[in-house]
Design a protein around this motif. Structure first.
Motif, short mmCIF file in Angstrom:
data_model
loop_
_atom_site.label_atom_id
_atom_site.label_comp_id
_atom_site.label_asym_id
_atom_site.label_seq_id
_atom_site.Cartn_x
_atom_site.Cartn_y
_atom_site.Cartn_z
N GLU B 176 0.79 -1.09 0.12
CA GLU B 176 0.00 -0.05 0.04
C GLU B 176 0.76 1.25 -0.08
OE1 GLU B 176 -0.22 -2.57 2.10
OE2 GLU B 176 -2.42 -3.41 2.18
N ILE B 177 2.16 1.02 0.47
CA ILE B 177 3.00 2.45 0.51
C ILE B 177 3.90 2.65 -0.54
CG2 ILE B 177 2.42 2.48 3.07
CD1 ILE B 177 5.54 1.74 3.54
N TYR B 178 3.93 1.55 -1.37
CA TYR B 178 4.96 1.80 -2.53
C TYR B 178 4.86 3.09 -3.33
CZ TYR B 178 6.53 -3.19 -2.67
OH TYR B 178 6.93 -4.41 -2.41
N PRO B 179 3.59 3.49 -3.53
CA PRO B 179 3.53 4.90 -4.21
C PRO B 179 4.44 6.08 -3.33
CG PRO B 179 1.42 4.09 -4.54
CD PRO B 179 2.11 2.97 -3.51
N PHE B 180 4.58 5.61 -2.09
CA PHE B 180 5.22 7.05 -1.23
C PHE B 180 6.76 6.63 -1.18
CE2 PHE B 180 0.73 6.69 0.33
CZ PHE B 180 0.47 8.07 -0.08
#
Lengths: 84, 247
Positions: B176-180
């Motif tokens: 879920e946090i890959y885009p960050f």
């Protein structure tokens, strides 16, 4: 009374650890067990680990925590990797 | 042969002063330069930058760094960079440096980078102004990185970022946090030049090794990932020496 260890509480604590100037840690993992919160991850010093526990206890005094946070080793390497 | 020491996410403040020094004192014997992949401080203050300069300054080899998101936390990133430059470090943000090492030219292009995600789950410049700004920020940074890399004519070319250019080195982090944690745009910039190695940090729970779609080796050197003071990478290999075991 022990508060319910739900997703909202987990999110609140995660944000506290990042946004609090005293901790500023984004890499701490939280595992909700039945009656306690298990903290994981690694930080740069024992003081930082202790401060994380202190912050959680200060803001959520009824939450029982188990701290498995480690201190990252800082020894010199013994190997070199060839890049090809 | 060129040997590069690298680490990221050292988050220096006064409580860790001296922790890295024993390993850093060995640096001139095992590496020709030290590259640091951002998050040099905890909150990006001048005081912490001074601690960083004390801990990682004067190590006997050139030190080249990029800033990370933590180094922007107090909006003092320019002052932080000034402190580090005053200590003799090279601070890159969209620009380059060339080191002459053993008759070889090592070129390093560096940016902090930013988020946005990767193919199949990447953010787009669409909708709210805030979303357009988010993706546009990464686009602009990636364009600067690509131009900096393509502008270098050297024997070995290294890209230094804080955010990741590939998802492989994020494995271990929540999806879920890959885009960050990074953007494919950084990988595309790295692939636009004959890059020999890409180094990044930021993903404390990520994995060490990956490769861009174009085949460039990527290494996540975040301190909690490598679990030692620095890693050493060898480029333009002839022979291995310096008492380190080749792996």
């Amino acid at each position: 009374m022990t508060p319910q260890l739900d997703e909202y509480l987990e999110a609140e604590i995660q944000r506290l650890l990042t946004e609090s100037g005293a901790t500023a840690e984004q890499g701490i993992t939280l595992q909700r067990r039945e009656h306690r919160l298990v903290l994981g991850g690694e930080v740069e010093s024992a003081q930082r680990r202790d401060e994380i526990c202190r912050q959680i206890t200060a803001h959520f005094p009824d939450v029982e925590i188990a701290c498995d946070i480690g201190i990252v080793r800082a020894a010199a390497p013994s190997e070199v990797e060839e890049i090809s | 042969m060129i040997r590069i020491a690298a680490v990221g996410d050292v988050h220096v403040d006064k409580d860790v002063l001296g922790r890295y020094r024993p390993a850093l004192e060995q640096l001139p014997g095992v590496a020709d330069a030290l590259l640091i992949a951002g998050d040099l401080t905890r909150h990006g203050t001048v005081e912490e930058a001074k601690c960083m300069a004390t801990e990682f300054g004067d190590v006997g080899v050139p030190v080249v760094v990029v800033l990370g998101n933590h180094d922007h936390q107090s909006d003092q990133q320019d002052a932080v960079s000034d402190v580090l430059r005053d200590a003799g470090m090279t601070v890159l943000e969209g620009d380059t440096t060339v080191l002459e090492l053993h008759g070889h030219r090592l070129g390093i292009a560096g940016v902090k980078g930013f988020g946005g995600g990767f193919a199949g789950a990447c953010a787009s410049k669409f909708g709210e102004r805030e979303m357009k700004n988010f993706v546009g920020t990464t686009e602009a940074i990636a364009e600067r990185l690509g131009a900096a890399l393509r502008g270098l004519d050297v024997d070995a070319l290294v890209a230094l970022t804080h955010y990741s250019p590939v998802p492989e080195t994020l494995v271990g982090e929540p999806l879920e946090i890959y885009p960050f944690l990074g953007s494919y745009l950084l990988g595309q910039a790295i692939d636009s030049a004959p890059t020999a190695l890409a180094l990044h940090g930021h993903a404390h729970h990520g994995s060490e090794r990956g490769r861009t779609p174009g085949g460039v080796p990527v290494r996540n050197v975040a301190h909690p990932v490598i679990k030692q003071a620095y890693n050493v990478y060898q480029l333009l290999t002839d022979t291995v020496d310096a008492g380190l075991t080749s792996v």
